[in-house]
Design a protein around this motif. Structure first.
Motif, short mmCIF file in Angstrom:
data_model
loop_
_atom_site.label_atom_id
_atom_site.label_comp_id
_atom_site.label_asym_id
_atom_site.label_seq_id
_atom_site.Cartn_x
_atom_site.Cartn_y
_atom_site.Cartn_z
N ASP A 176 -11.66 -0.76 -1.36
CA ASP A 176 -13.06 -0.33 -1.38
C ASP A 176 -13.94 -1.53 -1.03
OD1 ASP A 176 -13.30 -1.86 -3.75
OD2 ASP A 176 -12.95 -0.11 -5.02
N ASP A 177 -15.22 -1.44 -1.32
CA ASP A 177 -16.14 -2.49 -0.92
C ASP A 177 -16.07 -3.73 -1.80
OD1 ASP A 177 -17.18 -0.99 -3.02
OD2 ASP A 177 -19.26 -1.42 -2.48
N ILE A 178 -15.27 -3.69 -2.86
CA ILE A 178 -15.16 -4.84 -3.76
C ILE A 178 -13.75 -5.43 -3.77
CG2 ILE A 178 -15.35 -5.61 -6.17
CD1 ILE A 178 -17.46 -3.44 -6.57
N SER A 179 -12.73 -4.58 -3.78
CA SER A 179 -11.38 -5.08 -3.97
C SER A 179 -10.35 -4.14 -3.35
CB SER A 179 -11.08 -5.26 -5.47
OG SER A 179 -11.13 -4.00 -6.13
N THR A 180 -9.10 -4.56 -3.41
CA THR A 180 -7.96 -3.76 -2.97
C THR A 180 -7.01 -3.57 -4.14
OG1 THR A 180 -8.09 -4.51 -0.67
CG2 THR A 180 -5.96 -3.68 -1.42
N CYS A 181 -6.47 -2.39 -4.27
CA CYS A 181 -5.50 -2.10 -5.32
C CYS A 181 -4.19 -1.67 -4.67
CB CYS A 181 -6.00 -0.99 -6.24
SG CYS A 181 -4.87 -0.61 -7.60
N ILE A 182 -3.07 -2.29 -5.10
CA ILE A 182 -1.75 -1.86 -4.68
C ILE A 182 -0.95 -1.49 -5.92
CG2 ILE A 182 -1.66 -3.07 -2.48
CD1 ILE A 182 -0.23 -5.37 -3.83
N ARG A 183 -0.08 -0.47 -5.79
CA ARG A 183 0.68 0.02 -6.93
C ARG A 183 2.06 0.45 -6.47
NH1 ARG A 183 -1.01 4.73 -8.16
NH2 ARG A 183 -0.53 4.81 -10.39
N GLY A 184 3.05 0.29 -7.33
CA GLY A 184 4.40 0.72 -7.02
C GLY A 184 5.42 -0.08 -7.78
N LYS A 185 6.61 -0.21 -7.21
CA LYS A 185 7.65 -1.03 -7.82
C LYS A 185 7.23 -2.50 -7.82
CE LYS A 185 11.95 1.51 -7.02
NZ LYS A 185 13.29 1.43 -6.37
N ALA A 186 7.62 -3.22 -8.85
CA ALA A 186 7.24 -4.62 -8.97
C ALA A 186 7.66 -5.42 -7.75
CB ALA A 186 7.86 -5.22 -10.23
N VAL A 187 8.86 -5.20 -7.26
CA VAL A 187 9.38 -5.98 -6.14
C VAL A 187 8.47 -5.87 -4.92
CG1 VAL A 187 10.90 -4.09 -5.41
CG2 VAL A 187 11.44 -6.44 -4.75
N HIS A 188 7.90 -4.70 -4.70
CA HIS A 188 7.07 -4.49 -3.52
C HIS A 188 5.62 -4.92 -3.75
CE1 HIS A 188 10.48 -2.71 -1.73
NE2 HIS A 188 10.50 -1.66 -2.53
N VAL A 189 5.15 -4.78 -4.97
CA VAL A 189 3.79 -5.24 -5.27
C VAL A 189 3.70 -6.76 -5.10
CG1 VAL A 189 2.07 -5.50 -7.10
CG2 VAL A 189 3.20 -3.29 -6.74
N PHE A 190 4.69 -7.49 -5.62
CA PHE A 190 4.68 -8.94 -5.47
C PHE A 190 4.93 -9.35 -4.02
CE2 PHE A 190 4.91 -8.91 -10.06
CZ PHE A 190 4.18 -10.04 -10.41
N ASP A 191 5.76 -8.61 -3.31
CA ASP A 191 6.02 -8.88 -1.90
C ASP A 191 4.74 -8.75 -1.08
OD1 ASP A 191 7.79 -9.15 0.54
OD2 ASP A 191 7.10 -7.09 0.86
N VAL A 192 4.01 -7.67 -1.29
CA VAL A 192 2.77 -7.44 -0.55
C VAL A 192 1.71 -8.47 -0.94
CG1 VAL A 192 0.83 -5.83 -0.28
CG2 VAL A 192 3.19 -5.00 -0.10
N ALA A 193 1.59 -8.77 -2.22
CA ALA A 193 0.60 -9.75 -2.67
C ALA A 193 0.83 -11.10 -2.00
CB ALA A 193 0.66 -9.89 -4.19
N LYS A 194 2.08 -11.55 -1.97
CA LYS A 194 2.38 -12.84 -1.35
C LYS A 194 2.10 -12.79 0.15
CE LYS A 194 6.69 -14.22 -0.68
NZ LYS A 194 8.05 -14.79 -0.88
#
Length: 199
Positions: free
Chosen positions: A47-65
């Motif tokens: 949205d206009d302030i932030s991004t939210c990702i959700r799912g399995k831990a392995v993929h959330v940390f992968d996407v964040a990095k």
């Protein structure tokens, strides 16, 4: 084994973050980092302030990095600020990609990219009276990985390349969630800062 204090039963991991490139080209940097990242294995909403990702831990940390690395590789001073969470009472499994495999979609493409990732993070084991012992356990994880730089007011400092730092964050978060149902972890990760590290 999880503690007796159960907040939420879902083991979805979420990460809400904002990316701050210190440049008048910030829109291109933010959109570029998101577009270059394979997010097919996570639920994502911006949205206009932030991004939210959700799912399995392995993929959330992968996407964040991956988002961090794509922004950092521009050479600009950028900061990724966000909060990881698991066990939130309001979360549900319905829309969060929990049935996908565990293969990290972005790891192979970025493995050779080495960028220093000075980080401040704070761990919050929710509704647990032994939280200081759990935080001490996380500090030991960081020391073993060689990324722990010391405690500061309201946070702990990590230093090292992004792969080691994100591995420390993931291992710390996952080790804690095995003992406490609801865990949050705040992170503030910089790249290419013109300022020297303060002693």
């Amino acid at each position: 084994m999880l503690s007796q204090s159960i907040c939420g039963k879902s083991r979805i991991v979420g990460f809400r973050f904002s990316l701050y490139p210190m440049s008048d080209q910030f829109v291109d940097v933010i959109k570029g980092a998101l577009n270059e990242t394979d997010t097919s294995k996570v639920w994502l909403k911006t949205d206009d302030i932030s991004t939210c990702i959700r799912g399995k831990a392995v993929h959330v940390f992968d996407v964040a990095k991956c988002v961090y690395l794509h922004a950092a590789k521009t050479g600009l001073h950028v900061v990724l600020n966000g909060t990881f969470s698991i066990g939130c009472p309001g979360d549900s499994e319905g829309d969060s990609y929990m049935m996908v495999d565990d293969v990290r979609s972005n790891e192979a493409d970025l493995f050779e990219l080495k960028i220093e990732a000075p980080t401040q993070f704070a761990l919050y084991p929710m509704n647990n009276s032994g939280y200081m012992d759990l935080i001490a356990d996380v500090v030991e994880i960081a020391k073993v990985k060689g990324t722990f730089s010391g405690g500061i007011h309201y946070a702990s400092r990590l230093d090292g390349n992004a792969h080691d730092v994100f591995a420390t964050l993931e291992d710390s978060f996952m080790a804690t969630q095995e003992k406490v149902s609801h865990v949050t972890m705040t992170v503030n990760i910089a790249a290419n800062s013109p300022s020297r590290k303060k002693a």
